[in-house]
Design a protein around this motif. Structure first.
Motif, PDB file in Angstrom:
ATOM      1  N   SER A 157       0.809  -1.218   0.000  1.00  0.00           N
ATOM      2  CA  SER A 157       0.000   0.000   0.000  1.00  0.00           C
ATOM      3  C   SER A 157       0.846   1.273   0.000  1.00  0.00           C
ATOM      4  CB  SER A 157      -0.976  -0.001   1.176  1.00  0.00           C
ATOM      5  OG  SER A 157      -0.332   0.195   2.394  1.00  0.00           O
ATOM      6  N   LEU A 160       1.268   2.177  -3.669  1.00  0.00           N
ATOM      7  CA  LEU A 160      -0.099   2.392  -4.132  1.00  0.00           C
ATOM      8  C   LEU A 160      -0.625   3.736  -3.629  1.00  0.00           C
ATOM      9  CD1 LEU A 160      -2.370   1.090  -5.756  1.00  0.00           C
ATOM     10  CD2 LEU A 160      -3.172   0.047  -3.631  1.00  0.00           C
ATOM     11  N   VAL A 164      -2.050   6.466  -6.086  1.00  0.00           N
ATOM     12  CA  VAL A 164      -3.489   6.754  -6.179  1.00  0.00           C
ATOM     13  C   VAL A 164      -4.036   7.518  -4.973  1.00  0.00           C
ATOM     14  CG1 VAL A 164      -3.925   4.749  -7.651  1.00  0.00           C
ATOM     15  CG2 VAL A 164      -4.237   4.548  -5.178  1.00  0.00           C
ATOM     16  N   ALA A 168      -5.680   3.954  -1.226  1.00  0.00           N
ATOM     17  CA  ALA A 168      -4.855   2.775  -0.971  1.00  0.00           C
ATOM     18  C   ALA A 168      -5.178   2.133   0.371  1.00  0.00           C
ATOM     19  CB  ALA A 168      -3.374   3.145  -1.021  1.00  0.00           C
ATOM     20  N   LEU A 171      -6.953  -1.204   0.547  1.00  0.00           N
ATOM     21  CA  LEU A 171      -6.196  -2.459   0.434  1.00  0.00           C
ATOM     22  C   LEU A 171      -6.016  -3.111   1.800  1.00  0.00           C
ATOM     23  CD1 LEU A 171      -4.520  -4.454  -1.276  1.00  0.00           C
ATOM     24  CD2 LEU A 171      -2.554  -2.951  -0.926  1.00  0.00           C
TER      25      LEU A 171
END
Length: 190
Positions: A157, A160, A164, A168, A171
């Motif tokens: 994460s 990520l 984004v 994240a 997740l």
């Protein structure tokens, strides 16, 4: 164990020190001040769950220890130092939760704490003379996989989050079904 209990207790206590509602507010200002505390409460709840789970895992891991060596002590102290750090990324998450860096820093702290716990468990796995007679349900390897899931999910994460953003964090919820499946497998092995 007493040191670990103290570190986790202090880290949990430090999480609430940033909660504050100024004195002398009017009704509308008071309502606004309470609404502004909602991100703090969310980050607090998340970190209570995280720290509580890692405290439980620390106690569980050391329940399997018969004797310790320098490496176990060092890894344990590293883990405790990371646990003591968790209030800082919690504050970042509560105050700047929409910033990808805040999510990444929080995820890095949790992944590092999980890595320290996993490292202690792997030392015990490689050095059976340090272990007592009891084993975790399903054995040490399944227990290590369970801890590794946390490390992998939070570590994944990090990039990520930087790519984004705060989304994240979703997740992190992916761990729940995986950990439940591992728990069921461990229960069947009893």
């Amino acid at each position: 164990m007493a040191l670990a209990d103290g570190v986790f207790a202090i880290a949990l206590t430090l999480l609430v020190l940033d909660f504050d509602v100024p004195r002398g507010l009017g009704s509308d200002q008071y309502d606004d001040a309470l609404r502004e505390l909602l991100p703090n409460l969310g980050a607090y709840a998340l970190s209570v769950v995280v720290l509580g789970a890692f405290w439980r895992e620390h106690r569980r891991i050391f329940g399997f220890v018969r004797q310790i060596d320098g490496q176990v002590i060092t890894l344990s102290v590293v883990g405790l130092s990371i646990a003591a750090l968790v209030p800082f990324p919690t504050k970042l998450l509560s105050e700047y939760g929409r910033e990808p860096e805040s999510v990444a820093v929080y995820a890095a702290a949790v992944a590092a704490l999980g890595t320290a716990h996993l490292a202690v468990l792997l030392v015990l796995l490689r050095r059976p003379w340090l272990r007592g007679e009891t084993e975790p349900p399903g054995g040490f390897r399944l227990y290590a996989i369970d801890l590794a899931v946390t490390v992998v999910v939070f570590a994944l994460s990090i990039p990520l989050a930087l790519a984004v953003g705060a989304a994240a964090m979703w997740l992190w919820l992916a761990m729940a079904p995986v950990k439940m499946a591992i728990g069921r497998r461990a229960d069947r092995a009893r």
